[in-house]
Design an enzyme around this catalytic site. Structure first.
Site, PDB file in Angstrom:
ATOM      1  N   ASP A 129      71.265 -15.267  11.107  1.00 20.68           N
ATOM      2  CA  ASP A 129      71.462 -14.773  12.464  1.00 20.68           C
ATOM      3  C   ASP A 129      71.382 -15.898  13.492  1.00 20.68           C
ATOM      4  O   ASP A 129      70.883 -16.990  13.219  1.00 20.68           O
ATOM      5  CB  ASP A 129      70.433 -13.691  12.800  1.00 20.68           C
ATOM      6  CG  ASP A 129      68.993 -14.168  12.627  1.00 20.68           C
ATOM      7  OD1 ASP A 129      68.729 -14.968  11.712  1.00 20.68           O
ATOM      8  OD2 ASP A 129      68.118 -13.734  13.409  1.00 20.68           O
ATOM      9  N   GLU A 132      66.341 -12.907  11.266  1.00 24.22           N
ATOM     10  CA  GLU A 132      65.038 -13.575  11.219  1.00 24.22           C
ATOM     11  C   GLU A 132      64.440 -13.725  12.610  1.00 24.22           C
ATOM     12  O   GLU A 132      63.226 -13.708  12.781  1.00 24.22           O
ATOM     13  CB  GLU A 132      65.177 -14.957  10.565  1.00 24.22           C
ATOM     14  CG  GLU A 132      63.857 -15.657  10.285  1.00 24.22           C
ATOM     15  CD  GLU A 132      63.229 -16.315  11.494  1.00 24.22           C
ATOM     16  OE1 GLU A 132      61.982 -16.333  11.589  1.00 24.22           O
ATOM     17  OE2 GLU A 132      63.965 -16.834  12.355  1.00 24.22           O
TER      18      GLU A 132
END
Length: 392
Positions: free
Chosen positions: A80, A138
């Site tokens: 991400d 995350e």
């Protein structure tokens, strides 16, 4: 096997960089990584491994089975990005306004894809299984790891390994540490309510800004007077929403803050003391408060035995690109890899990625960048560990 693996990875270095640059140009925020997940899944489409998609959301699990009995090792890479407007000026800079790979997760995914491809090509040379965890989200609580775990990504897994590239570390350096290595985290939001009024008549009001200011100052006494001096903890108030007219006494303000600690006991103590201070503030200033307090990522604790294996294997490996392997100090940021480490013996370690000219920006900075030579080092370091783990 190990030497052949390292040679194959060297030959694929340009592909690692190509993938990293594509991902860097097309970042997606936590829990919104739909296209990135499709890209990863498509990469595995014609490869001899079992692939599960939509694991814990956009997560992808690729299982490489040697067909021989043995242990199962999971290796993890996150994918991400962050809500940051990129200012690097790179030719492959983000094409998505306000979204940027400002932490290196594009590099994590790039090296992991090529490493996985190479392990698939060589799977008849090792034993057991390698489970590749491509993890979303995350950066944003509750994080992607916990959802993937709930969906069974660690079923049958014996150990977990993870790498983070570090722009603040010289390229060529690898760092590790056993035990508590990254902080646990909590966040809080508190609304302090008094009674509004006219600036000329403070006696007829109850100033929420004054009460909130006292609270902010008192918070730091938790660190200086409630924690053991040998314990690690921090409290940061990052938002104070008290904007109004210069001559109006605010009736309510909202504060938002961040808590970090290196043990769960310390994190629990800080929460207890914050609540106690607010109770005292209510009595002292005659205010009321509403508190939303959330503990999210736990302390990341590296398993001692597995970390010893990691250090020894890396020190014995013949990696020309690696200049230093060192035991580092604990790192202040938090990391949702900690959830894997709570479930299985795990090790999370670091690969230096400082740009060659020595000019670097920290993670989460709009000008953050990495030395792409670090990606081959990450692939070789993780590949070395997989080879040793599956053959010894």
């Amino acid at each position: 096997m190990k030497q052949e693996l390292l040679e194959k990875l060297t030959q694929k270095q340009e592909r690692i960089i190509e993938i990293r640059r594509y991902l860097h140009a097309h970042p997606e925020l936590s829990f919104q990584e739909e296209n990135t997940a499709k890209y990863i899944a498509a990469f595995y489409a014609d490869k001899a491994c079992d692939v599960q998609t939509n694991v814990g959301g956009h997560g992808i699990v690729a299982t490489i089975d040697s067909g021989k009995p043995g242990r199962t090792l999971a290796i993890r890479a996150d994918f991400d990005a962050l809500p940051i407007q990129e200012e690097t000026g790179l030719p492959f800079a983000s094409q998505n306004f306000g979204v940027m790979h400002a932490c290196g997760h594009d590099g994590h995914t790039a090296y992991m894809l090529i490493l996985a491809e190479t392990l698939i090509e060589m799977k008849d040379q090792f034993t057991g299984k390698v489970v590749v965890l491509h993890q979303p989200a995350e950066e944003t609580p509750p994080g992607g790891a916990i959802g993937m775990i709930r969906d069974g990504c660690l079923d049958g897994v014996d150990h977990v390994l993870g790498i983070h590239v570090m722009s603040t570390m010289p390229t060529g350096e690898i760092a590790y540490r056993e035990g508590a290595i990254q902080t646990g985290r909590a966040s809080f939001k508190v609304k302090i309510t008094g009674r509004g009024g006219h600036g000329s008549s403070p006696h007829m009001a109850n100033d929420a800004i004054v009460a909130a200011s006292e609270f902010i100052v008192a918070l730091q006494t938790i660190i200086s007077r409630r924690l053991n001096p040998f314990d690690v903890g921090s409290i940061t108030v990052g938002s104070f929403d008290g904007k109004g007219s210069f001559n109006v006494i605010k009736d309510a303000v909202v504060l938002e803050g961040d808590v970090r600690a290196m043990t769960e006991a310390t994190r629990t103590l800080i929460e207890k003391e914050i609540r106690r201070l607010l109770d005292g503030l209510a009595v002292m200033f005659g205010i009321t408060y509403d508190l939303d307090y959330e503990n999210d990522y736990p302390v990341l604790v590296n398993d001692v035995a597995l970390t010893e294996f990691v250090a020894k294997a890396l020190q014995e490996a013949a990696m020309d690109e690696v200049t230093t392997i060192t035991r580092c100090e604990p790192q202040p940021p938090s990391e949702d890899f900690a959830y894997y480490a709570k479930e299985r013996p795990s090790c999370f370690f670091y690969v230096g990625a400082m740009p060659a000219d020595g000019i670097f920006y920290p993670h989460h900075h709009p000008k953050f960048d990495i030395n792409e030579a670090s990606l081959l080092i990450a692939a070789k370091a993780m590949g070395t560990l997989v080879a040793d783990y599956t053959q010894k």
